[in-house]
Design a protein around this motif. Structure first.
Motif, PDB file in Angstrom:
ATOM      1  N   ARG A 299       0.819  -1.098  -0.039  1.00  0.00           N
ATOM      2  CA  ARG A 299      -0.117  -0.065  -0.038  1.00  0.00           C
ATOM      3  C   ARG A 299       0.843   1.252  -0.110  1.00  0.00           C
ATOM      4  O   ARG A 299       1.839   1.246   0.832  1.00  0.00           O
ATOM      5  CB  ARG A 299      -0.901  -0.003   1.286  1.00  0.00           C
ATOM      6  N   PRO A 300       0.517   2.185  -0.911  1.00  0.00           N
ATOM      7  CA  PRO A 300       1.320   3.510  -0.967  1.00  0.00           C
ATOM      8  C   PRO A 300       1.346   4.097   0.500  1.00  0.00           C
ATOM      9  O   PRO A 300       0.588   4.216   1.229  1.00  0.00           O
ATOM     10  CB  PRO A 300       0.477   4.379  -1.755  1.00  0.00           C
ATOM     11  N   MET A 301       2.492   4.698   0.691  1.00  0.00           N
ATOM     12  CA  MET A 301       2.933   5.346   1.905  1.00  0.00           C
ATOM     13  C   MET A 301       2.327   6.701   2.143  1.00  0.00           C
ATOM     14  O   MET A 301       2.090   7.262   1.137  1.00  0.00           O
ATOM     15  CB  MET A 301       4.493   5.424   2.431  1.00  0.00           C
ATOM     16  N   LEU A 302       2.156   7.007   3.594  1.00  0.00           N
ATOM     17  CA  LEU A 302       1.702   8.279   4.142  1.00  0.00           C
ATOM     18  C   LEU A 302       3.170   9.001   4.262  1.00  0.00           C
ATOM     19  O   LEU A 302       4.048   8.604   4.934  1.00  0.00           O
ATOM     20  CB  LEU A 302       1.078   8.069   5.142  1.00  0.00           C
ATOM     21  N   ALA A 303       3.509  10.141   3.834  1.00  0.00           N
ATOM     22  CA  ALA A 303       4.615  11.097   4.005  1.00  0.00           C
ATOM     23  C   ALA A 303       4.334  12.110   4.821  1.00  0.00           C
ATOM     24  O   ALA A 303       3.286  12.955   4.602  1.00  0.00           O
ATOM     25  CB  ALA A 303       5.032  11.488   2.535  1.00  0.00           C
ATOM     26  N   LEU A 304       5.287  12.317   5.670  1.00  0.00           N
ATOM     27  CA  LEU A 304       5.281  13.488   6.774  1.00  0.00           C
ATOM     28  C   LEU A 304       6.417  14.533   6.170  1.00  0.00           C
ATOM     29  O   LEU A 304       7.457  13.986   6.283  1.00  0.00           O
ATOM     30  CB  LEU A 304       5.361  13.407   8.114  1.00  0.00           C
ATOM     31  N   ARG A 305       6.094  15.690   5.782  1.00  0.00           N
ATOM     32  CA  ARG A 305       7.139  16.556   5.388  1.00  0.00           C
ATOM     33  C   ARG A 305       7.350  17.627   6.427  1.00  0.00           C
ATOM     34  O   ARG A 305       6.541  18.330   6.817  1.00  0.00           O
ATOM     35  CB  ARG A 305       6.680  17.149   3.959  1.00  0.00           C
ATOM     36  N   ALA A 306       8.817  18.050   6.152  1.00  0.00           N
ATOM     37  CA  ALA A 306       9.198  19.476   7.025  1.00  0.00           C
ATOM     38  C   ALA A 306      10.102  19.890   5.926  1.00  0.00           C
ATOM     39  O   ALA A 306      10.812  19.377   5.242  1.00  0.00           O
ATOM     40  CB  ALA A 306       9.875  18.921   8.416  1.00  0.00           C
ATOM     41  N   ASP A 307      10.134  21.256   6.112  1.00  0.00           N
ATOM     42  CA  ASP A 307      11.232  22.104   5.488  1.00  0.00           C
ATOM     43  C   ASP A 307      12.141  22.496   6.651  1.00  0.00           C
ATOM     44  O   ASP A 307      12.005  22.656   7.847  1.00  0.00           O
ATOM     45  CB  ASP A 307      10.698  23.294   4.822  1.00  0.00           C
ATOM     46  N   ILE A 308      13.598  22.383   6.356  1.00  0.00           N
ATOM     47  CA  ILE A 308      14.643  22.637   7.158  1.00  0.00           C
ATOM     48  C   ILE A 308      15.381  23.933   7.029  1.00  0.00           C
ATOM     49  O   ILE A 308      16.185  24.106   8.089  1.00  0.00           O
ATOM     50  CB  ILE A 308      15.416  21.544   7.135  1.00  0.00           C
TER      51      ILE A 308
ATOM     52  N   ALA B 206      -9.269  17.178  -0.011  1.00  0.00           N
ATOM     53  CA  ALA B 206     -10.573  17.250   1.195  1.00  0.00           C
ATOM     54  C   ALA B 206     -10.535  15.966   2.133  1.00  0.00           C
ATOM     55  O   ALA B 206     -10.580  16.178   3.191  1.00  0.00           O
ATOM     56  CB  ALA B 206     -11.935  17.335   0.653  1.00  0.00           C
ATOM     57  N   SER B 207     -10.232  14.709   1.399  1.00  0.00           N
ATOM     58  CA  SER B 207     -10.122  13.703   2.291  1.00  0.00           C
ATOM     59  C   SER B 207      -8.728  13.563   3.125  1.00  0.00           C
ATOM     60  O   SER B 207      -8.859  13.129   4.348  1.00  0.00           O
ATOM     61  CB  SER B 207     -10.041  12.393   1.490  1.00  0.00           C
ATOM     62  N   VAL B 208      -7.698  14.178   2.467  1.00  0.00           N
ATOM     63  CA  VAL B 208      -6.716  14.226   3.614  1.00  0.00           C
ATOM     64  C   VAL B 208      -6.622  15.082   4.600  1.00  0.00           C
ATOM     65  O   VAL B 208      -6.307  15.102   5.755  1.00  0.00           O
ATOM     66  CB  VAL B 208      -5.216  14.704   2.577  1.00  0.00           C
ATOM     67  N   ALA B 209      -7.387  16.515   4.294  1.00  0.00           N
ATOM     68  CA  ALA B 209      -7.627  17.376   5.413  1.00  0.00           C
ATOM     69  C   ALA B 209      -8.533  16.752   6.553  1.00  0.00           C
ATOM     70  O   ALA B 209      -8.435  16.998   7.699  1.00  0.00           O
ATOM     71  CB  ALA B 209      -8.251  18.613   4.769  1.00  0.00           C
ATOM     72  N   ASP B 210      -9.288  15.926   5.946  1.00  0.00           N
ATOM     73  CA  ASP B 210     -10.422  15.222   6.981  1.00  0.00           C
ATOM     74  C   ASP B 210      -9.575  14.327   7.842  1.00  0.00           C
ATOM     75  O   ASP B 210      -9.804  14.094   9.150  1.00  0.00           O
ATOM     76  CB  ASP B 210     -11.507  14.609   6.201  1.00  0.00           C
ATOM     77  N   LEU B 211      -8.557  13.571   7.404  1.00  0.00           N
ATOM     78  CA  LEU B 211      -7.751  12.599   8.005  1.00  0.00           C
ATOM     79  C   LEU B 211      -6.912  13.649   9.081  1.00  0.00           C
ATOM     80  O   LEU B 211      -6.712  13.229  10.346  1.00  0.00           O
ATOM     81  CB  LEU B 211      -6.524  11.989   6.837  1.00  0.00           C
ATOM     82  N   LEU B 212      -6.457  14.980   8.983  1.00  0.00           N
ATOM     83  CA  LEU B 212      -5.901  15.745   9.921  1.00  0.00           C
ATOM     84  C   LEU B 212      -6.860  16.147  10.791  1.00  0.00           C
ATOM     85  O   LEU B 212      -6.594  16.262  11.998  1.00  0.00           O
ATOM     86  CB  LEU B 212      -5.011  16.821   8.964  1.00  0.00           C
ATOM     87  N   ARG B 213      -8.063  16.386  10.368  1.00  0.00           N
ATOM     88  CA  ARG B 213      -9.062  17.072  11.347  1.00  0.00           C
ATOM     89  C   ARG B 213      -9.279  15.739  12.209  1.00  0.00           C
ATOM     90  O   ARG B 213      -9.539  16.047  13.742  1.00  0.00           O
ATOM     91  CB  ARG B 213     -10.265  17.312  10.691  1.00  0.00           C
ATOM     92  N   ASP B 214      -9.457  14.584  11.823  1.00  0.00           N
ATOM     93  CA  ASP B 214      -9.946  13.610  12.500  1.00  0.00           C
ATOM     94  C   ASP B 214      -8.810  13.048  13.490  1.00  0.00           C
ATOM     95  O   ASP B 214      -9.011  12.801  14.689  1.00  0.00           O
ATOM     96  CB  ASP B 214     -10.234  12.059  11.780  1.00  0.00           C
ATOM     97  N   ALA B 215      -7.598  13.077  13.092  1.00  0.00           N
ATOM     98  CA  ALA B 215      -6.347  12.854  13.774  1.00  0.00           C
ATOM     99  C   ALA B 215      -6.219  13.647  14.873  1.00  0.00           C
ATOM    100  O   ALA B 215      -5.903  13.370  16.271  1.00  0.00           O
ATOM    101  CB  ALA B 215      -5.133  12.818  12.990  1.00  0.00           C
ATOM    102  N   MET B 216      -6.368  15.192  14.863  1.00  0.00           N
ATOM    103  CA  MET B 216      -6.170  16.043  16.120  1.00  0.00           C
ATOM    104  C   MET B 216      -7.332  15.883  16.861  1.00  0.00           C
ATOM    105  O   MET B 216      -7.318  16.005  17.997  1.00  0.00           O
ATOM    106  CB  MET B 216      -6.358  17.453  15.603  1.00  0.00           C
ATOM    107  N   SER B 217      -8.662  15.792  16.407  1.00  0.00           N
ATOM    108  CA  SER B 217      -9.780  15.499  17.187  1.00  0.00           C
ATOM    109  C   SER B 217      -9.650  14.182  18.070  1.00  0.00           C
ATOM    110  O   SER B 217     -10.084  14.356  19.336  1.00  0.00           O
ATOM    111  CB  SER B 217     -10.882  15.338  16.574  1.00  0.00           C
ATOM    112  N   GLU B 218      -9.232  13.293  17.456  1.00  0.00           N
ATOM    113  CA  GLU B 218      -8.749  12.050  18.097  1.00  0.00           C
ATOM    114  C   GLU B 218      -7.792  12.272  19.523  1.00  0.00           C
ATOM    115  O   GLU B 218      -8.038  11.746  20.578  1.00  0.00           O
ATOM    116  CB  GLU B 218      -8.316  11.023  17.360  1.00  0.00           C
TER     117      GLU B 218
ATOM    118  N   ALA C   2      -3.597   4.241   8.618  1.00  0.00           N
ATOM    119  CA  ALA C   2      -3.522   2.814   8.410  1.00  0.00           C
ATOM    120  C   ALA C   2      -5.076   1.970   8.715  1.00  0.00           C
ATOM    121  O   ALA C   2      -5.062   0.908   7.959  1.00  0.00           O
ATOM    122  CB  ALA C   2      -2.450   2.165   9.236  1.00  0.00           C
ATOM    123  N   MET C   3      -5.845   2.473   9.120  1.00  0.00           N
ATOM    124  CA  MET C   3      -7.179   1.897   9.485  1.00  0.00           C
ATOM    125  C   MET C   3      -8.165   2.211   8.385  1.00  0.00           C
ATOM    126  O   MET C   3      -9.297   1.450   8.396  1.00  0.00           O
ATOM    127  CB  MET C   3      -7.970   2.456  10.775  1.00  0.00           C
ATOM    128  N   ARG C   4      -7.858   2.990   7.246  1.00  0.00           N
ATOM    129  CA  ARG C   4      -8.581   3.511   6.363  1.00  0.00           C
ATOM    130  C   ARG C   4      -8.752   2.482   5.119  1.00  0.00           C
ATOM    131  O   ARG C   4      -7.588   2.215   5.094  1.00  0.00           O
ATOM    132  CB  ARG C   4      -8.841   5.012   6.157  1.00  0.00           C
TER     133      ARG C   4
END
Length: 426
Positions: free
Chosen positions: A102-111, A339-351, A424-426
Motif C-alpha cells: 500500500r502506498p505510504m503516507l509521507a510527513l514533510r518538513a522544511d529545514i 478534502a479527504s486528507v484534510a479530513d484525516l488531519l481533522r480526525d487525527a487532531m480531534s482524536e 492505516a485503518m482506512r
C-alpha cells in the motif's frame, strides 16, 4: 510549558487510550532541546549541512536508515517494514506482503532558515549566526516530523505500525522554485500515496490547528519588467518616450487589466514591490524597471497567468511607445488541500485533543513549495498553532522577533502520529 486547559488535557488522556503513540515526557523534553539547537544555528536554503547531519544522527540513533538527498542537504527516512522485508503473513492471516505494498503516507518538513537578523531578547536560544534566523518556524516543522518519526519507529518495533511511513526533511523552501523539486527528483514521492505537513501560525493558539479544504496558500511568481525608449529633455516630452509615465501606467493598469481577464474567484493579483526610473528632475530617462509578484489561488488561472501578464504589460507599454522586456519567473503553485486528507488531519487532531482543537482557517496569499508535492499526490497542510494562549501580541512570520510556544511541538507530533495510525485503518 504547555497552557492547555483541563478540558483539553482530559480529551488528550481519553484519546490516548484509543490510539497508541503518546509522546513520552523524556522525548518531549529532548525535542524542545533539539528545536532550540536548530534555532541557534539557522542555515539558509541548500546550505543546511549541520541541520541535515543533526537529523540524520538522531534517526540513526533510533535504528533507522535515513538517506541524504542527492544535492547534499535534506533527507528521506522510511519507518516500518517494506514488502521485501515483511513476514509472509500477518496475525490476522492476511498476506503481509499484500498489505505492505500500500502506498505510504509521507510527513514533510522544511529545514531552511531566513536571511534576516534574530532580534529576540532574553531567550537563551537566540540565533548565533549573524543575519540568519528561523523566523518562519521551520525549526518547529523539522522537530515535529523528527518527533513523530521517533514515536512511529517505537510503534513499528512493537508491531503497532501497520504500514510504512516516510519522513521527508526538505531543504530550501524559501528559495524559488523551492527545494521540494529537488526532493521529488531524489525520489521523495516514490511509493507515496499521500502527504501531510504543517506550517506554524502565530494567530492560532498552541495546542490547536487550523484547516480548510481547497486552496490554503497562494501561488507566488516573480515579475520583472524593463521599459526602454529614447529619453530627452522634460521641456520637449513630445520628442521622447515618456518612460516615467509609461512605468506609472504599467504599475497601475496592468493589475487592473489582469484582474478583469480572469475569473475573480481565482484571486489572481499583480502587486509591485519596486519601481525605478530616472536620476534628474529635468531629464526624461531612457530606462525604467518594475518588479513585483503574481499571486493566485486557482491552479488553472496560475497556469494561464504568464500569458495574461505578458499580454497586459505589452498592451500598456505599446500604448505609450515604450519597448518592454518581461521576465516572468515561475515560483510555486497554490497549495490545494485534498478534502479527504484534510479530513484525516481533522480526525487525527480531534482524536488526540478533541474537536475543539481544530478550527477553520482562512486562505493565505503566502507561497509554499509544499504545493509541488500536491501536483503528484493528494495531500494537505494544517496551520499549527504556536501562539501562547492569552497572548495578545502576534509575533508574525518573517520577522526578527518571531518565536513560538514550544507546546506546539507536542501538538504537532500528536497530530502526525495519530494521522499515520488512522490512515492505516482506512
Amino acid at each position: 510549558m504547555s497552557r492547555e486547559s483541563e478540558a483539553e488535557q482530559g480529551a488528550e488522556s481519553a484519546s490516548a487510550a484509543v490510539l497508541p503513540g503518546a509522546l513520552p515526557e523524556e522525548l518531549r523534553a529532548e525535542l524542545v532541546t533539539f528545536r532550540r539547537d536548530l534555532h541557534m544555528h539557522p542555515e539558509l536554503g541548500n546550505q543546511e549541512f549541520r541541520t541535515t547531519a543533526a537529523i540524520k544522527a538522531r534517526l540513526e540513533e533510533a535504528g533507522l536508515a535515513p538517506r541524504v538527498l542527492a544535492i547534499g542537504t535534506g533527507l528521506i527516512c522510511d519507518i516500518g517494514a517494506h514488502p521485501e522485508e515483511a513476514p509472509d503473513a500477518a496475525d490476522d492471516g492476511t498476506p503481509r506482503r499484500e498489505r505492505a505494498v500500500r502506498p505510504m503516507l509521507a510527513l514533510r518538513a522544511d529545514i531552511d532558515a531566513l536571511p534576516i537578523p534574530d532580534t529576540k531578547l532574553g531567550v537563551p536560544y537566540r540565533s548565533t549566526v549573524p543575519d540568519r534566523a528561523h523566523a518562519c518556524g521551520h525549526d518547529v516543522h523539522t522537530t515535529v516530523v523528527l518527533g513523530a518519526g521517533l514515536v512511529l519507529a517505537a510503534l513499528a518495533e512493537k508491531g503497532q505500525l501497520p504500514f510504512p511511513v516516510r519522513l521527508i526533511f526538505q531543504p530550501a523552501e524559501e528559495v524559488l522554485p523551492g527545494g521540494a523539486t529537488d526532493a521529488i527528483e531524489s525520489g521523495a514521492l516514490d511509493g507515496v500515496g499521500k502527504i501531510i505537513a504543517v506550517h506554524c501560525d502565530p494567530r492560532v493558539d498552541a495546542g490547536r490547528i487550523g484547516l480548510r479544504h481547497g486552496p490554503i496558500t497562494s501561488a507566488c511568481d516573480r515579475l520583472e519588467v524593463s521599459l526602454d525608449g529614447p529619453g530627452g529633455h522634460t521641456a520637449r516630452p513630445h520628442l521622447t518616450t515618456d518612460l516615467v509615465t509609461a512605468a506609472a501606467k504599467v504599475a497601475t493598469e496592468v493589475p487592473v487589466l489582469v484582474s478583469r481577464r480572469v475569473d475573480a474567484r481565482s484571486g489572481l493579483s499583480v502587486t509591485w514591490g519596486r519601481i525605478e526610473a530616472g536620476h534628474a528632475c529635468n531629464v526624461v530617462p531612457q530606462h525604467a524597471e518594475l518588479a513585483g509578484t503574481v499571486r493566485c489561488l486557482d491552479l488553472r488561472a496560475w497556469r494561464d497567468a504568464p500569458d495574461l501578464v505578458h499580454g497586459a504589460v505589452q498592451e500598456v507599454a505599446d500604448l505609450y511607445r515604450a519597448k518592454s522586456e518581461i521576465n516572468y519567473i515561475r515560483g510555486v503553485p497554490p497549495v490545494v488541500n485534498d478534502a479527504s486528507v484534510a479530513d484525516l488531519l481533522r480526525d487525527a487532531m480531534s482524536e488526540r485533543r478533541g474537536p475543539h482543537s481544530v478550527e477553520d482557517t482562512e486562505q493565505s496569499l503566502g507561497g509554499e513549495d509544499f504545493s509541488w508535492y500536491l501536483e503528484r499526490v493528494p495531500g494537505a497542510m494544517a496551520r499549527l498553532g504556536v501562539r501562547r494562549p492569552g497572548e495578545r501580541t502576534v509575533r508574525d512570520l518573517h520577522q526578527g522577533d518571531f518565536d513560538v510556544d514550544e507546546a506546539a511541538i507536542t501538538a504537532g507530533v500528536e497530530l502526525f502520529t495519530a494521522a499515520a495510525l488512522l490512515d492505516a485503518m482506512r
